[in-house]
Scaffold this motif. Structure first.
Motif, mmCIF file in Angstrom:
data_model
loop_
_atom_site.group_PDB
_atom_site.id
_atom_site.type_symbol
_atom_site.label_atom_id
_atom_site.label_comp_id
_atom_site.label_asym_id
_atom_site.label_seq_id
_atom_site.Cartn_x
_atom_site.Cartn_y
_atom_site.Cartn_z
ATOM 1 N N PHE A 298 -58.920 -64.770 -65.462
ATOM 2 C CA PHE A 298 -58.395 -63.713 -64.608
ATOM 3 C C PHE A 298 -57.838 -62.565 -65.436
ATOM 4 O O PHE A 298 -57.217 -62.786 -66.479
ATOM 5 C CB PHE A 298 -57.236 -64.230 -63.730
ATOM 6 C CG PHE A 298 -57.658 -65.135 -62.619
ATOM 7 C CD1 PHE A 298 -58.520 -64.707 -61.620
ATOM 8 C CD2 PHE A 298 -57.165 -66.433 -62.549
ATOM 9 C CE1 PHE A 298 -58.891 -65.545 -60.585
ATOM 10 C CE2 PHE A 298 -57.525 -67.275 -61.510
ATOM 11 C CZ PHE A 298 -58.394 -66.838 -60.532
ATOM 12 N N ASP A 299 -58.017 -61.343 -64.944
ATOM 13 C CA ASP A 299 -57.323 -60.180 -65.484
ATOM 14 C C ASP A 299 -55.964 -60.151 -64.788
ATOM 15 O O ASP A 299 -55.853 -59.757 -63.635
ATOM 16 C CB ASP A 299 -58.103 -58.908 -65.193
ATOM 17 C CG ASP A 299 -57.393 -57.649 -65.682
ATOM 18 O OD1 ASP A 299 -56.200 -57.739 -66.064
ATOM 19 O OD2 ASP A 299 -58.022 -56.586 -65.664
ATOM 20 N N LYS A 300 -54.934 -60.583 -65.487
ATOM 21 C CA LYS A 300 -53.602 -60.709 -64.894
ATOM 22 C C LYS A 300 -52.862 -59.380 -64.813
ATOM 23 O O LYS A 300 -51.780 -59.318 -64.240
ATOM 24 C CB LYS A 300 -52.775 -61.727 -65.690
ATOM 25 C CG LYS A 300 -53.351 -63.128 -65.624
ATOM 26 C CD LYS A 300 -52.530 -64.088 -66.434
ATOM 27 C CE LYS A 300 -53.116 -65.482 -66.367
ATOM 28 N NZ LYS A 300 -52.306 -66.443 -67.117
ATOM 29 N N SER A 301 -53.447 -58.317 -65.358
ATOM 30 C CA SER A 301 -52.781 -57.016 -65.316
ATOM 31 C C SER A 301 -52.939 -56.325 -63.962
ATOM 32 O O SER A 301 -52.219 -55.381 -63.669
ATOM 33 C CB SER A 301 -53.316 -56.113 -66.431
ATOM 34 O OG SER A 301 -54.675 -55.762 -66.175
ATOM 35 N N MET A 302 -53.862 -56.789 -63.144
ATOM 36 C CA MET A 302 -54.051 -56.188 -61.813
ATOM 37 C C MET A 302 -52.850 -56.512 -60.930
ATOM 38 O O MET A 302 -52.379 -57.650 -60.912
ATOM 39 C CB MET A 302 -55.310 -56.731 -61.135
ATOM 40 C CG MET A 302 -56.593 -56.228 -61.712
ATOM 41 S SD MET A 302 -57.998 -56.741 -60.705
ATOM 42 C CE MET A 302 -57.702 -55.838 -59.187
ATOM 43 N N SER A 303 -52.379 -55.537 -60.168
ATOM 44 C CA SER A 303 -51.224 -55.780 -59.297
ATOM 45 C C SER A 303 -51.539 -56.813 -58.228
ATOM 46 O O SER A 303 -50.666 -57.578 -57.823
ATOM 47 C CB SER A 303 -50.754 -54.475 -58.654
ATOM 48 O OG SER A 303 -51.793 -53.910 -57.871
ATOM 49 N N SER A 304 -52.795 -56.899 -57.794
ATOM 50 C CA SER A 304 -53.173 -57.861 -56.754
ATOM 51 C C SER A 304 -53.165 -59.297 -57.271
ATOM 52 O O SER A 304 -53.158 -60.244 -56.479
ATOM 53 C CB SER A 304 -54.550 -57.527 -56.186
ATOM 54 O OG SER A 304 -55.531 -57.598 -57.206
ATOM 55 N N PHE A 305 -53.142 -59.475 -58.597
ATOM 56 C CA PHE A 305 -53.139 -60.842 -59.124
ATOM 57 C C PHE A 305 -51.854 -61.576 -58.767
ATOM 58 O O PHE A 305 -51.841 -62.804 -58.673
ATOM 59 C CB PHE A 305 -53.365 -60.877 -60.641
ATOM 60 C CG PHE A 305 -53.436 -62.285 -61.149
ATOM 61 C CD1 PHE A 305 -54.540 -63.076 -60.873
ATOM 62 C CD2 PHE A 305 -52.392 -62.836 -61.856
ATOM 63 C CE1 PHE A 305 -54.603 -64.400 -61.297
ATOM 64 C CE2 PHE A 305 -52.442 -64.150 -62.294
ATOM 65 C CZ PHE A 305 -53.550 -64.932 -62.011
ATOM 66 N N TYR B 281 -59.100 -59.553 -48.016
ATOM 67 C CA TYR B 281 -59.287 -60.291 -49.263
ATOM 68 C C TYR B 281 -58.328 -59.787 -50.330
ATOM 69 O O TYR B 281 -57.727 -58.724 -50.206
ATOM 70 C CB TYR B 281 -60.731 -60.169 -49.756
ATOM 71 C CG TYR B 281 -61.162 -58.766 -50.112
ATOM 72 C CD1 TYR B 281 -61.013 -58.278 -51.404
ATOM 73 C CD2 TYR B 281 -61.744 -57.930 -49.167
ATOM 74 C CE1 TYR B 281 -61.410 -56.996 -51.742
ATOM 75 C CE2 TYR B 281 -62.154 -56.644 -49.499
ATOM 76 C CZ TYR B 281 -61.992 -56.189 -50.778
ATOM 77 O OH TYR B 281 -62.393 -54.922 -51.118
ATOM 78 N N ILE B 282 -58.212 -60.579 -51.370
ATOM 79 C CA ILE B 282 -57.456 -60.185 -52.554
ATOM 80 C C ILE B 282 -58.485 -59.910 -53.651
ATOM 81 O O ILE B 282 -59.268 -60.792 -53.997
ATOM 82 C CB ILE B 282 -56.478 -61.294 -52.994
ATOM 83 C CG1 ILE B 282 -55.436 -61.531 -51.909
ATOM 84 C CG2 ILE B 282 -55.823 -60.928 -54.322
ATOM 85 C CD1 ILE B 282 -54.559 -62.724 -52.166
ATOM 86 N N PRO B 283 -58.498 -58.686 -54.185
ATOM 87 C CA PRO B 283 -59.445 -58.410 -55.272
ATOM 88 C C PRO B 283 -58.915 -58.922 -56.601
ATOM 89 O O PRO B 283 -57.721 -58.813 -56.893
ATOM 90 C CB PRO B 283 -59.532 -56.878 -55.265
ATOM 91 C CG PRO B 283 -58.218 -56.432 -54.711
ATOM 92 C CD PRO B 283 -57.758 -57.510 -53.760
ATOM 93 N N VAL B 284 -59.793 -59.513 -57.375
ATOM 94 C CA VAL B 284 -59.451 -59.943 -58.729
ATOM 95 C C VAL B 284 -60.578 -59.521 -59.658
ATOM 96 O O VAL B 284 -61.706 -59.309 -59.224
ATOM 97 C CB VAL B 284 -59.218 -61.476 -58.842
ATOM 98 C CG1 VAL B 284 -58.001 -61.909 -58.052
ATOM 99 C CG2 VAL B 284 -60.431 -62.256 -58.417
#
Length: 153
Positions: free
Chosen positions: A117-124, A89-92
């Motif tokens: 969305f928290d766009k600061s996460m690298s997974s985003f 999965y991709i965590p967001v």
């Protein structure tokens, strides 16, 4: 002769693309992309149904009973897992922006939550590319009307 109405082909085209995107999203959400939510308080994992997704956020629904279920607080953050296979999965991270009760076509009551969305996460970055693909697919895809013949079966 003319009633003075001007038809905007651009607006009509964008409306058709949006309809295709939402239709494609339903297929993807029901058959490919699983979404599970993790509530930080007790690390409980439970499935949610995605309804809509955009570059800024998503809308999901969960079955709702006003007498026994507790609403998620507006402004609170939650983790979501966007599953693409059974185990990966991709965590967001989402911030709850609104919640509304909704009566489904099946007669069930749901709570709809609109999230950012928290766009600061690298997974985003991966989610962003997936969302871009969905928009691009809606714009450029063609409907198969069964008019093509297969010669190599």
């Amino acid at each position: 002769m003319s009633d003075g109405k001007v038809i905007s082909f651009k607006a009509k085209r964008e409306e058709n693309i949006e309809k295709k995107r939402r239709s494609f999203e339903r297929v993807v959400f029901q058959n490919l992309l699983g979404a599970y939510s993790v509530i930080d308080a007790d690390s409980t994992v439970y499935p949610v149904t995605l309804v809509d997704i955009s570059h800024d956020g998503c809308l999901f629904q969960i079955p709702w009973s006003p007498t026994s279920d507790k609403k998620l607080a507006i402004g609170s953050e939650m983790k979501m897992r966007m599953y693409f296979t059974k185990k990966s999965y991709i965590p967001v991270i989402l911030k709850i922006r609104y919640g509304n009760e909704f009566q489904g076509d099946d007669g069930q009551t749901y709570m709809h939550y609109g999230c950012e969305f928290d766009k600061s996460m690298s997974s985003f970055k991966a989610m962003e590319e997936f969302i871009s693909f969905m928009y691009s697919f809606a714009e450029h895809s063609v409907i198969d009307h069964g008019d093509a013949r297969s010669y190599f079966i």
